[in-house]
Design a protein around this motif. Structure first.
Motif, short mmCIF file in Angstrom:
data_model
loop_
_atom_site.label_atom_id
_atom_site.label_comp_id
_atom_site.label_asym_id
_atom_site.label_seq_id
_atom_site.Cartn_x
_atom_site.Cartn_y
_atom_site.Cartn_z
N GLY A 167 25.49 18.24 -48.83
CA GLY A 167 25.96 19.56 -48.42
C GLY A 167 27.29 19.49 -47.67
O GLY A 167 28.21 20.28 -47.93
N ARG A 212 30.11 18.63 -50.06
CA ARG A 212 30.54 19.81 -50.82
C ARG A 212 31.43 20.70 -49.96
O ARG A 212 32.40 21.28 -50.46
N PHE A 260 27.81 24.33 -56.50
CA PHE A 260 26.61 24.17 -55.67
C PHE A 260 25.42 23.63 -56.44
O PHE A 260 24.28 23.74 -56.00
N LEU A 299 21.95 21.53 -55.15
CA LEU A 299 21.64 21.81 -53.75
C LEU A 299 20.38 22.66 -53.67
O LEU A 299 20.07 23.45 -54.57
N ALA A 301 22.53 26.20 -50.70
CA ALA A 301 23.45 26.84 -51.65
C ALA A 301 23.82 28.24 -51.19
O ALA A 301 24.97 28.66 -51.29
N LEU A 336 26.35 27.98 -48.33
CA LEU A 336 27.68 27.61 -48.81
C LEU A 336 28.33 28.75 -49.59
O LEU A 336 29.55 28.95 -49.52
N ARG A 337 27.53 29.52 -50.34
CA ARG A 337 28.08 30.69 -51.04
C ARG A 337 28.66 31.68 -50.05
O ARG A 337 29.74 32.25 -50.26
N GLU A 376 24.24 33.40 -57.91
CA GLU A 376 25.56 32.97 -57.46
C GLU A 376 26.64 33.88 -58.03
O GLU A 376 27.56 34.31 -57.32
#
Length: 243
Positions: free
Chosen positions: A124, A127, A148, A151, A156, A159-160, A183
């Motif tokens: 993570g 990324r 992503f 993950l 995920a 991070l999005r 996503e």
């Protein structure tokens, strides 16, 4: 403005034969807009991304890219230099130390990891570094290829949200390749649906409330619409191939 018109793209196989990878894929994006490209495996999504990036010029069609052009790319794997610290990975990409880079690092929660090496990072965190590296050059065009993948859902999602915040802040024109409908719905202003290979654009769906502004009901309805289009495309392409 990003304008893409790929009328035909073929790939040469190891056997020497040619395989049609893409046909009739055209779309445009304005400054700060985000498009997500979805479609089944093998439909040419990554090939399309390579064409947009200028890594593949052997196709029939044309591209018009933002000016001045600065491209940031985030791949499926972080692709960090293992012998360089996080700080050096960022500055080697062309970023200059300063307030702008500090803001990107802080937004992605990396301030305490600048002196760590990639081997010391979780997937993570690695990324996050790859996303920071892409933004560190202050791109006018951001390209993401399944950023992503692999993950867990919670990470995920986090991070999005961080990526969406950076895109909003920097007004970066963005093209995202993904298999993940959640996503696509969460990040994109428009969703481009490709048919099974050879990929062609079968639909372009506008997202009226992107980047976390859609209600759960709106997001669910949009996912259902896209799933219907994807299923219909698979049936139509199958019938076309048989014909």
């Amino acid at each position: 403005m990003l304008e893409i018109d790929v009328r035909r793209k073929t790939l040469r196989m190891a056997s020497g034969d040619e395989r049609l990878a893409l046909r009739d894929v055209a779309f445009s994006l304005g400054e700060g807009e985000v498009a997500a490209v979805i479609g089944p495996s093998g439909c040419g999504k990554t090939t399309l991304l390579r064409i947009v990036a200028g890594l593949d010029r052997d196709f029939e069609g044309e591209t018009k890219l933002p000016e001045p052009l600065k491209i940031g790319m985030v791949f499926q794997e972080p692709r960090l230099l293992p012998w360089r610290s996080v700080r050096r990975n960022l500055t080697l990409a062309g970023a200059r130390p300063g307030a702008a880079l500090d803001a990107i690092v802080a937004a992605l929660g990396l301030s305490g990891h600048l002196d760590h090496y990639p081997g010391e990072l979780s997937l993570g965190l690695a990324r996050r570094v790859s996303i920071a590296r892409a933004f560190a050059v202050q791109p006018t065009l951001l390209l993401l290829d399944e950023p992503f993948v692999s993950l867990d859902a919670a990470l995920a999602l986090r991070l999005r949200e961080e990526l969406a915040s950076l895109v909003e802040t920097w007004r970066t024109t963005t093209l995202l390749v993904t298999h993940d409908l959640d996503e696509a719905v969460a990040l994109a202003d428009k969703i481009l649906i490709l048919s099974p290979g050879p990929g062609r654009k079968i639909a372009e769906v506008a997202v009226k409330a992107p980047r976390g502004r859609a209600s759960p009901r709106e997001a669910a309805l949009l996912r259902r619409e896209i799933e219907t289009l994807v299923a219909r495309a698979g049936g139509d392409e199958g019938a076309h191939e048989k014909g």
